[in-house]
Design an enzyme around this catalytic site. Structure first.
Site, mmCIF file in Angstrom:
data_model
loop_
_atom_site.group_PDB
_atom_site.id
_atom_site.type_symbol
_atom_site.label_atom_id
_atom_site.label_comp_id
_atom_site.label_asym_id
_atom_site.label_seq_id
_atom_site.Cartn_x
_atom_site.Cartn_y
_atom_site.Cartn_z
ATOM 1 C CG HIS A 115 -2.004 -1.027 1.156
ATOM 2 N ND1 HIS A 115 -3.324 -0.704 1.219
ATOM 3 C CD2 HIS A 115 -1.953 -2.368 0.984
ATOM 4 C CE1 HIS A 115 -4.052 -1.813 1.108
ATOM 5 N NE2 HIS A 115 -3.243 -2.827 0.966
ATOM 6 C CG ASP A 153 -4.211 2.520 1.539
ATOM 7 O OD1 ASP A 153 -3.365 2.260 0.672
ATOM 8 O OD2 ASP A 153 -5.045 1.681 1.960
ATOM 9 C CG ASN A 195 1.823 -2.570 -5.456
ATOM 10 O OD1 ASN A 195 1.708 -1.420 -5.859
ATOM 11 N ND2 ASN A 195 1.243 -2.991 -4.343
ATOM 12 C CB ALA A 236 -6.262 -9.651 -0.460
ATOM 13 C CG ASP A 237 -6.120 -7.254 -4.376
ATOM 14 O OD1 ASP A 237 -5.395 -8.099 -3.816
ATOM 15 O OD2 ASP A 237 -5.693 -6.165 -4.765
HETATM 16 O O1 LIG Z 1 11.268 -9.017 -1.999
HETATM 17 C C1 LIG Z 1 10.428 -8.177 -2.345
HETATM 18 C C2 LIG Z 1 9.043 -8.379 -2.163
HETATM 19 C C3 LIG Z 1 8.172 -7.415 -2.594
HETATM 20 N N1 LIG Z 1 8.639 -6.263 -3.163
HETATM 21 C C4 LIG Z 1 7.704 -5.208 -3.584
HETATM 22 O O2 LIG Z 1 6.621 -5.152 -2.668
HETATM 23 C C5 LIG Z 1 5.431 -4.868 -3.352
HETATM 24 C C6 LIG Z 1 4.434 -5.949 -3.023
HETATM 25 O O3 LIG Z 1 3.141 -5.544 -3.418
HETATM 26 P P1 LIG Z 1 2.084 -6.566 -4.021
HETATM 27 O O4 LIG Z 1 2.672 -7.311 -5.136
HETATM 28 O O5 LIG Z 1 0.867 -5.787 -4.342
HETATM 29 O O6 LIG Z 1 1.841 -7.624 -2.889
HETATM 30 P P2 LIG Z 1 1.437 -7.479 -1.319
HETATM 31 O O7 LIG Z 1 2.567 -7.009 -0.552
HETATM 32 O O8 LIG Z 1 0.897 -8.810 -0.962
HETATM 33 O O9 LIG Z 1 0.249 -6.391 -1.381
HETATM 34 C C7 LIG Z 1 -0.969 -6.229 -0.671
HETATM 35 O O10 LIG Z 1 -1.511 -5.021 -1.221
HETATM 36 C C8 LIG Z 1 -1.828 -5.059 -2.624
HETATM 37 C C9 LIG Z 1 -2.351 -3.682 -3.008
HETATM 38 O O11 LIG Z 1 -3.600 -3.444 -2.456
HETATM 39 C C10 LIG Z 1 -2.829 -6.166 -2.906
HETATM 40 O O12 LIG Z 1 -3.082 -6.245 -4.294
HETATM 41 C C11 LIG Z 1 -2.307 -7.501 -2.372
HETATM 42 O O13 LIG Z 1 -3.262 -8.514 -2.582
HETATM 43 C C12 LIG Z 1 -2.005 -7.357 -0.894
HETATM 44 O O14 LIG Z 1 -1.537 -8.578 -0.350
HETATM 45 C C13 LIG Z 1 5.756 -4.797 -4.831
HETATM 46 O O15 LIG Z 1 5.912 -3.433 -5.204
HETATM 47 C C14 LIG Z 1 7.100 -5.512 -4.936
HETATM 48 O O16 LIG Z 1 7.917 -5.015 -5.973
HETATM 49 C C15 LIG Z 1 9.978 -6.055 -3.341
HETATM 50 O O17 LIG Z 1 10.400 -5.009 -3.867
HETATM 51 N N2 LIG Z 1 10.835 -7.022 -2.923
#
Ligand SMILES: O=c1ccn([C@@H]2O[C@H](COP(=O)(O)OP(=O)(O)O[C@H]3O[C@H](CO)[C@@H](O)[C@H](O)[C@H]3O)[C@@H](O)[C@H]2O)c(=O)[nH]1
Length: 474
Positions: free
Chosen positions: A22, A123, A373, A392-393
């Protein structure tokens, strides 16, 4: 609402939700706003343990962006010192509730500020800021780090409160009848935040209010782009009853060598140069990148199945994982997985420089949980996905990728499911053999994403339109 007027340029209060998935895109948006209009003042609200995530942004825009650091409000179910969902992934709901107690400290800060904010951009998990904005007589814009399709399903759920005929049937289908294509999902794939709703329960009703407040916000900013999710963006405009819905994504740094890009969500746990030189030694589009976002904690069975699938596939890979992984050698002796795959696989324990990895020409596929993301980052990189939506989504995001745009294959689904390692190995091997049609579609989608954020593209226009509204209306 009669708004206060002033001759000074607008001041925006940004309120992120403390989870990497987020914070990252809202800070990316803040960077874009600060880059687009240098007369604006921006304050970002944070709590002590999250302030380091703002450092690259504050350093990039020292005269425009400031931070407001307030103590994290305590909550009986959140251990002291935990202020970010990454440190307690099951605490998202409690963090939402706890943060709403920042209402009064923000009111006090606002009234003591000689040039207080004129807008709040917060958010979607901070729905309580809608009441806050009303009390302060300013406007709130909700920021969705999820896509327009996912945001539509959330509006639908919290407005209509669908229930099950058989309250123990996890497979009973929820039909989102007025959303484009009338999507339907079994109950177990519906957002856990919604599934935990109990009518009349104080906390449940607060969460519902937060979501309904999102629907009442003055404007909605979505990290998506027209060409990707147009039917859902149109649906949202109808549903919200106004056109103040701006699709400004993908909100990714364009230049991957910038500090903003390299330190998104945290510093890499490994040397970025080492990762790049490892990738440089691989052929184009032969490496599979594996990562399930910032919140997923894999079970031992899941970790073992992925490790085994990767071994059987024979592919080159990078696996970003929180936990250590063990495997056995031919003499049945236990050893670290990274030692068993030297030369073929790179295991990154902790935080990987994901955007940089995905954009490297050696990467040909991404095994992902379909966090939004990650979805956008793969789209911008033109890398097809192997989808394993977990919660989640993510089921909705997978529908978009697998069924609608056909840039991904589904390999597994569910947070508790364990893939068959033979099958996973086969799919992993197949996905980089050049035979799939997903690659050419992914490249077309990449072009659409790149065009959207380019000068004159749909997201670029929406961002400018948003900025104009903020300045003119103020
Ligand atoms: O080793 C890592 C792991 C993650 N990331 C970054 O972390 C973010 C992760 O975001 P996302 O892929 O959306 O996963 P979540 O962290 O699981 O995000 C939560 O938030 C999102 C936005 O609402 C939702 O779509 C997901 O389902 C929810 O779990 C991304 O930008 C990745 O590039 C890194 O840079 N390095």
């Amino acid at each position: 609402m009669t708004l206060q007027t002033s001759n000074t340029p607008p001041h925006i209060l940004i309120i992120p939700f403390p989870a990497q998935g987020h914070m990252i895109p809202l800070l990316d948006l803040t960077h874009k706003i600060a880059t687009t209009n240098k007369n604006i003042t921006i304050t970002i609200l944070t709590t002590p343990k999250n302030q380091t995530f703002l450092t690259p942004l504050l350093n990039s825009h020292p005269s425009i962006i400031h931070s407001l650091i307030l103590p994290f409000p305590s909550h009986p179910l959140i251990p002291p010192g935990i202020e970010n969902a990454k440190d307690l992934p099951n605490s998202v709901r409690n963090i939402m509730l706890s943060l709403s107690n920042l209402h009064h400290p923000i009111v006090e800060w606002f009234h003591s500020n000689p040039s207080p904010p004129n807008y709040i951009i917060s958010d979607m998990f901070c729905g309580w800021t809608q009441n806050l904005a009303s009390e302060l007589n300013i406007r709130r814009l909700v920021f969705s780090p999820s896509g327009a399709f996912a945001f539509s399903t959330m509006c639908f759920l919290w407005k209509n409160l669908p229930t099950r005929e058989n309250p123990v049937d996890e497979n009973e289908v929820v039909l989102y009848h007025d959303i484009p294509n009338s999507p339907k999902y079994p109950w177990w794939q519906v957002s856990p935040l919604f599934r935990s709703y109990v009518s009349g329960d104080t906390d449940s009703e607060k969460i519902r209010d937060f979501y309904l407040s999102n629907i009442q916000s003055w404007g909605l900013i979505v990290n998506t782009f027209d060409e990707f999710e147009k039917p859902y963006l149109d649906y949202l405009k109808t549903e919200l009853g106004h056109d103040r819905v701006w699709a400004v994504g993908p909100l990714l740094p364009v230049d991957d060598s910038s500090t903003m890009a390299l330190q998104r969500g945290g510093s890499s746990s490994v040397s970025v140069n080492d990762v790049v030189s490892w990738l440089d030694q691989r052929q184009d589009k032969t490496v599979v990148y594996v990562c399930f976002g910032s919140l997923t904690i894999l079970t031992k069975d899941q970790t073992d199945a992925i490790a085994s699938g990767l071994l059987k596939s024979g592919v080159h890979f990078i696996w970003s994982i929180k936990e250590g992984v063990k495997t056995k050698n031919e003499n049945d002796e236990e050893l670290d997985f990274e030692d068993a795959v030297v030369g073929r696989g790179l295991v990154i324990r902790g935080w990987a420089p994901q955007v940089l990895i995905l954009r490297h020409k050696a990467v040909g596929a991404f095994l992902t949980h379909c966090g939004w993301n990650s979805v956008l980052e793969s789209v911008v990189a033109g890398v097809p996905c192997l989808a394993w939506p977990m919660t989640a989504d993510q089921f909705v995001d997978a529908t978009l990728l697998v069924d609608e745009l056909k840039v991904a294959k589904k390999v597994c689904e569910g947070g508790q499911s364990v893939p068959d390692s033979d099958e996973l190995g086969r799919v992993l091997a197949e996905c980089i053999d050049g035979s799939g049609e997903e690659m050419s579609r992914a490249l077309k989608l990449k072009q659409a994403a790149v065009d959207a954020v380019r000068e004159g593209g749909s997201s670029n226009k929406d961002l400018r339109c948003l900025m104009d509204q903020l300045v003119i209306r103020f």
